[in-house]
Design an enzyme around this catalytic site. Sequence first.
Site: not given
Ligand code: NAP
Length: 520
Positions: A213, A289, A323, A420
């Site tokens: 996904k 990760e 990240c 972060e």
């Molecule tokens: P996130 O919620 O962790 O999203 C990452 C992935 O997980 C996306 O594909 C997301 O789908 C999916 N996801 C979200 N909720 C889920 C659930 N309950 N079950 C399974 N998969 C799920 O991150 P975000 O809300 O986009 O970003 C929030 C913060 O996360 C950022 O501000 C940053 O601090 C951190 N982040 C870290 C990384 C990294 O590389 N470590 C990358 C992105 C974000 P959707 O796209 O539909 O939400």
Amino acid sequence: MFSSKINSNLVKRAAAAPLNRLYSQLALSVNVNLPNGTSYEQPTGLFINNEFVLPKQKKTFEVISPSTEEEITHVYEAREEDIDIAVEAAQAAFNSDWATGDPAARVKALLKLADLIDQNAETLAHIESLDNGKSLQCSRGDVALSSQCIRSAAGWADKINGSVVETGDTHFNYTRREPLGVCGQIIPWNFPLLMLSWKLAPALATGNTIVLKSAESTPLSALYMANLIKEAGIPAGVVNIVSGFGKIAGEAIATHQKIKKVAFTGSTATGRHIMKAAAESNLKKVTLELGGKSPNIVFDDANVSKAVQSLVAGIFYNTGEVCCAGSRIYVQEGVYDQVLSEFKAAAEGIKIGNPFDEDVFMGAQASYAQLTKILKFIEIGKNQGATLITGGERVDDKGYFIKPTIFGDVTKDMDIVKEEIFGPVVTISKFKTVDEIVETANDSPYGLAAGVHTEDINKAIDVANRIKSGTIWVNTYNDFHQSVPFGGYGESGFGREMGQESLDNYTQVKAVRIGLTKKN
Ligand code: NAP
Ligand code: MG
């Protein structure tokens, strides 16, 4: 598309993306114009069994270009029932020669896929900049590392060997490294193509099959890659790619009874949730990760101009949506003033704006949600008493652009030092001794990466050994290679991507012990 017209509703709608659905008669492929005057065919459906198909409910969601705030297209949304269909396809493919046949077939297909990425490099880079907002410079780097990762994994595919274990002449023992089965992969929006490649490469090399996904805000490059996957000769059902929302499609993957492993990159909060979902469903294996708050340390004896380049690359590369961003800078007192002045000048000299301008280093933040999160942290920093040295605001009110932002006079209990931010916002502080900085560097629940800048190799190795994180960069930063493993300590997660170590996450060891009968 990509005109200068601003639709003010888009800002509000982007902020509320999950509500932004409609039933439509969207074609399974749409023509998208790129700013360089070319156009390409963008798939919009779910990629299952090597075909683009409609989801059961035929819902779509909007994809926005963060640099213009305009709609690029809609794509179809996968829901629970579609994940079930994708898992069935992946399960059937796992029961085929892909997993059990001569691995030479996997080598060939992965090499072809790497070549196809190279041949489509400019289109892929443009899609990535359009959808994510990152500069073309960054996108081109992502594409190049993507094909290298897949090529490197191809080299491993026919070298996944077990061993013979000697226990005396009464038995013959051997081990096999077998693939896990259907793997769920959930990727974020900051490196959509690269995270897809990091995840697909080891899973495919070891003979697994996949339901992946993409992130809801950046689904386009994954769907374009799906065509290349088919063209590379990867059999139907081996890779299934769906667009959709975390709380629906992501949740369905994390809780699925037939998925044997879930690999996730994203926030620590969602990672925690996924681990729980895995435990409560079928105890699928998990690799995570996650986030970071990585220290980037400059010692008195560093090559200052080189160190400053690493500080810039550490926090402003990919608009800070990295990240392992070096978001806590620590400079030893003897060079603090010089480093701060050169770093500030470098930050203020960064070209920011239209991601398609060749000399732009920083494009737009990936979404309205991320833009507002970063601006909120900037306000918190000011309110908690940090000194804003430069930046701290949007570039203008069109597109999600934020100026490179540096905060000084920070204390370790401030939110901008602990949390972060995931944007172009960094704190800078002074330190005196090696012991002090090692303690400060380790004062975080995260442990993804750290930077150490010194010309003294003994000091570099000593500090590298004492900092608790998965990657230490010495005299460089955000410097990746497909052969070097990457992953976290502590709350930054576990499991490794890239390099030989990444293969371990996608195999399980079977031991076969045979009792021998001696014949006289
Ligand atoms: P996130 O919620 O962790 O999203 C990452 C992935 O997980 C996306 O594909 C997301 O789908 C999916 N996801 C979200 N909720 C889920 C659930 N309950 N079950 C399974 N998969 C799920 O991150 P975000 O809300 O986009 O970003 C929030 C913060 O996360 C950022 O501000 C940053 O601090 C951190 N982040 C870290 C990384 C990294 O590389 N470590 C990358 C992105 C974000 P959707 O796209 O539909 O939400
Ligand atoms: Mg987008």
